[in-house]
Design an enzyme around this catalytic site. Structure first.
Site, short mmCIF file in Angstrom:
data_model
loop_
_atom_site.label_atom_id
_atom_site.label_comp_id
_atom_site.label_asym_id
_atom_site.label_seq_id
_atom_site.Cartn_x
_atom_site.Cartn_y
_atom_site.Cartn_z
N ARG A 1 2.15 8.48 -6.53
CA ARG A 1 1.70 9.78 -7.21
C ARG A 1 2.10 10.07 -8.66
O ARG A 1 1.79 11.04 -9.07
CB ARG A 1 2.31 10.85 -6.54
CG ARG A 1 2.25 10.94 -4.89
CD ARG A 1 0.77 10.98 -4.42
NE ARG A 1 0.64 11.49 -3.24
CZ ARG A 1 -0.49 11.04 -2.33
NH1 ARG A 1 -1.41 10.36 -3.02
NH2 ARG A 1 -0.53 11.29 -1.01
N HIS B 1 0.90 -1.29 -0.06
CA HIS B 1 -0.06 -0.09 -0.02
C HIS B 1 0.96 1.22 0.06
O HIS B 1 1.31 1.66 1.00
CB HIS B 1 -0.95 -0.10 1.35
CG HIS B 1 -1.95 1.14 1.18
ND1 HIS B 1 -3.13 0.67 1.83
CD2 HIS B 1 -2.09 2.23 0.50
CE1 HIS B 1 -3.84 1.93 1.75
NE2 HIS B 1 -3.31 2.56 1.02
N ASP C 1 1.01 2.66 3.63
CA ASP C 1 0.23 3.80 3.35
C ASP C 1 0.93 5.04 3.12
O ASP C 1 0.61 6.08 3.28
CB ASP C 1 -0.95 3.90 4.09
CG ASP C 1 -2.33 4.52 3.52
OD1 ASP C 1 -1.85 5.13 2.15
OD2 ASP C 1 -3.29 4.88 4.17
N HIS D 1 -10.94 0.53 1.10
CA HIS D 1 -10.66 1.60 2.14
C HIS D 1 -11.99 1.96 2.58
O HIS D 1 -12.85 2.33 1.98
CB HIS D 1 -10.34 3.01 1.29
CG HIS D 1 -10.08 4.15 2.34
ND1 HIS D 1 -9.20 5.01 2.04
CD2 HIS D 1 -10.81 4.44 3.28
CE1 HIS D 1 -9.21 5.98 3.20
NE2 HIS D 1 -10.24 5.71 3.85
N LYS E 1 -8.83 -1.71 -5.87
CA LYS E 1 -8.83 -0.85 -4.84
C LYS E 1 -10.44 -0.32 -4.87
O LYS E 1 -10.53 0.58 -5.79
CB LYS E 1 -7.89 0.24 -4.90
CG LYS E 1 -7.90 1.21 -3.78
CD LYS E 1 -7.37 0.76 -2.21
CE LYS E 1 -7.62 1.63 -0.90
NZ LYS E 1 -6.52 2.57 -0.83
N HIS F 1 1.47 5.04 -2.07
CA HIS F 1 1.09 6.29 -2.96
C HIS F 1 2.45 6.86 -3.81
O HIS F 1 2.73 7.75 -3.16
CB HIS F 1 0.16 7.43 -2.44
CG HIS F 1 -0.92 6.72 -1.86
ND1 HIS F 1 -2.40 6.48 -2.69
CD2 HIS F 1 -1.43 5.85 -0.50
CE1 HIS F 1 -3.39 5.94 -1.66
NE2 HIS F 1 -2.69 5.68 -0.65
O1 DOR Z 1 -4.47 9.88 4.18
C1 DOR Z 1 -4.62 9.34 3.21
N1 DOR Z 1 -3.78 9.69 2.08
N2 DOR Z 1 -5.37 8.23 3.32
C2 DOR Z 1 -5.69 7.54 2.12
O2 DOR Z 1 -6.69 6.74 1.85
C3 DOR Z 1 -5.13 8.39 0.74
C4 DOR Z 1 -3.81 9.08 1.12
C5 DOR Z 1 -3.56 9.94 -0.21
O3 DOR Z 1 -3.27 9.29 -1.40
O4 DOR Z 1 -3.15 10.88 0.32
ZN ZN Z 2 -3.60 4.80 0.90
#
Ligand code: DOR
Ligand code: ZN
Length: 399
Positions: A61, A57, A267, A170, A139, A59
């Site tokens: 970007r 998990h 995350d 989520h 997801k 991100h």
């Molecule tokens: O805090 C978070 N940021 N929770 C998420 O589910 C997505 C993530 C984000 O992409 O910034």
């Molecule tokens: Zn996330």
């Protein structure tokens, strides 16, 4: 090309032994007491050697939000943190909800120095979900967060659960309960992985029907912080789901040690400092560089065992996501490993971080236990502060 990593302290059936690991053609060829010949010798100096962490998990970007992170900077940060494989999330711009967007992301990710895979976004796109090739999971967003992928349509949610072999959800609070009920009522056999469970209630909901095809993920931020940290850190500790009470935090730790939690994932959700300082700040905190140090520090404080760290960060992610040849130190498996000095004490310092956002909610925290070198596909990719930009590979799944 062969490498012998000698003097590796490794876990075999929950006991530590010092062994030598021979790597040939990117695979673990032999784990042995013998000092075999090799083209190159690395001395692990009796440090702990773990399978590289698989972070299901993150991100990273890209595309669309590369001012926050991209596959190169995110993967450099991951490698420094002892993570050798990542699964990226779909809330990019454009979101990874179409085959075109998936293929575009696949090209962009080729610059990653850790192995990588993709989670595909659900948004009324059942036919794309069915067509998507070599994806980790689908997801499903049931609560609002960064991006625009939230869905409340229970019929659609049911269809997504039926159409995808593995779904990462989520879902927060009662939405976890709703999902489990949909799974149970419709006798859905596909696998549901509940992301970032943050409270006792969510944990109990996720496990309420004891479904074998439901697994639970928790994050380091929910394990190592609670709502009290919001006072000091403000927006820099705001994420979705939000930090909960100390009791919830304890329940998550309890869940780790009693088998209710299946995976720890970062995350990793980087946002720039200046974005976090705005009144309408975005949610999320970076995490790939601090996850293993936080867990090793917790091991040093007797909060978690080394076998448990391996189970939740290496073995279970590989099993649940059916990632082939990873997650274990085993002959024939991919040579993805991390050498960690469990005695090393060091503060988390933003100036050391490789993530583009250059801050951490754990800034200033002194942790005991740090990765010192990371080997991916048999290549030394990180060694004592230095990154070697060797490209990694897309993960293949056994299904
Ligand atoms: O805090 C978070 N940021 N929770 C998420 O589910 C997505 C993530 C984000 O992409 O910034
Ligand atoms: Zn996330």
């Amino acid at each position: 090309m062969s490498i012998l990593i000698k003097n590796c302290r490794i876990l075999v059936k929950d006991k530590l032994y010092v062994k030598n690991i021979l790597i040939k053609n990117g695979k673990i060829a032999k784990i042995t007491n013998k000092e075999l010949k090799a083209d190159k010798i690395i001395d692990a100096k009796n440090n702990l050697v773990l399978p590289g962490l698989i972070d299901v998990h993150v991100h990273f970007r890209e595309p669309g939000l590369t001012h926050k992170e991209d596959f190169l900077t995110g993967s450099m940060a991951a490698a420094k943190g002892g993570i050798t494989t990542i699964l990226d999330m779909p809330n990019t711009i454009p979101p990874t909800t179409t085959i075109v967007a998936l293929e575009e992301k696949r090209k962009l990710a080729a610059k990653s120095i850790v192995n990588y895979g993709f989670n595909f976004g659900a948004s009324g796109n059942i036919s794309d979900i069915k067509k998507a090739k070599n994806i980790a999971a689908v997801k499903l967003y049931m609560d609002p967060t960064t991006g625009d992928l939230k869905t409340d349509d229970l019929e659609l949610i049911k269809d997504v659960l039926k159409a995808s072999k593995l779904i990462i959800a989520h879902a927060e609070e009662d939405n976890v309960k709703s999902l489990i009920e949909i799974m149970a009522k419709n006798k859905i056999k596909n696998h549901l992985h509940v992301a970032h469970v943050s409270s006792e209630m969510e944990l109990n909901h996720a496990k309420s029907r004891k479904l074998k095809n439901v697994t639970v993920e928790v994050t380091p931020h929910h394990l190592f912080m609670n709502e009290k940290d919001l006072q000091a850190l403000g927006a820099f500790a705001e994420m979705k789901p939000r930090l909960k009470t100390e009791n919830d935090q304890k329940a998550l730790w309890h869940g780790i040690n009693n088998g209710m939690v299946d995976v720890i994932a970062s995350d990793h959700a980087p946002h720039l400092k200046e974005e976090k300082e705005k009144a309408n700040y975005p949610f999320g905190v970076p995490g790939v560089e601090t996850m293993l140090p936080l867990l090793l520090d917790a091991f040093n404080k007797n909060m978690i065992t080394l076998p448990k760290i391996m189970e939740l960060c290496c073995e279970n992610p590989a099993k649940i996501f059916r990632i082939k040849n990873k997650g274990l130190l085993k002959e024939g498996y991919d040579a993805d490993l991390v050498i960690a000095d469990i005695e090393k004490r060091q503060a988390v310092r933003s100036e050391d971080l490789l993530t583009k956002c250059k801050w951490s909610p754990f800034e200033g925290k002194i942790l005991k236990g740090w990765p010192v070198a990371t080997i991916i596909n048999g290549n030394v990719v990180y060694d004592n502060g230095q990154i070697f930009g060797i490209k990694a590979k897309e993960v293949q799944y056994g299904r």
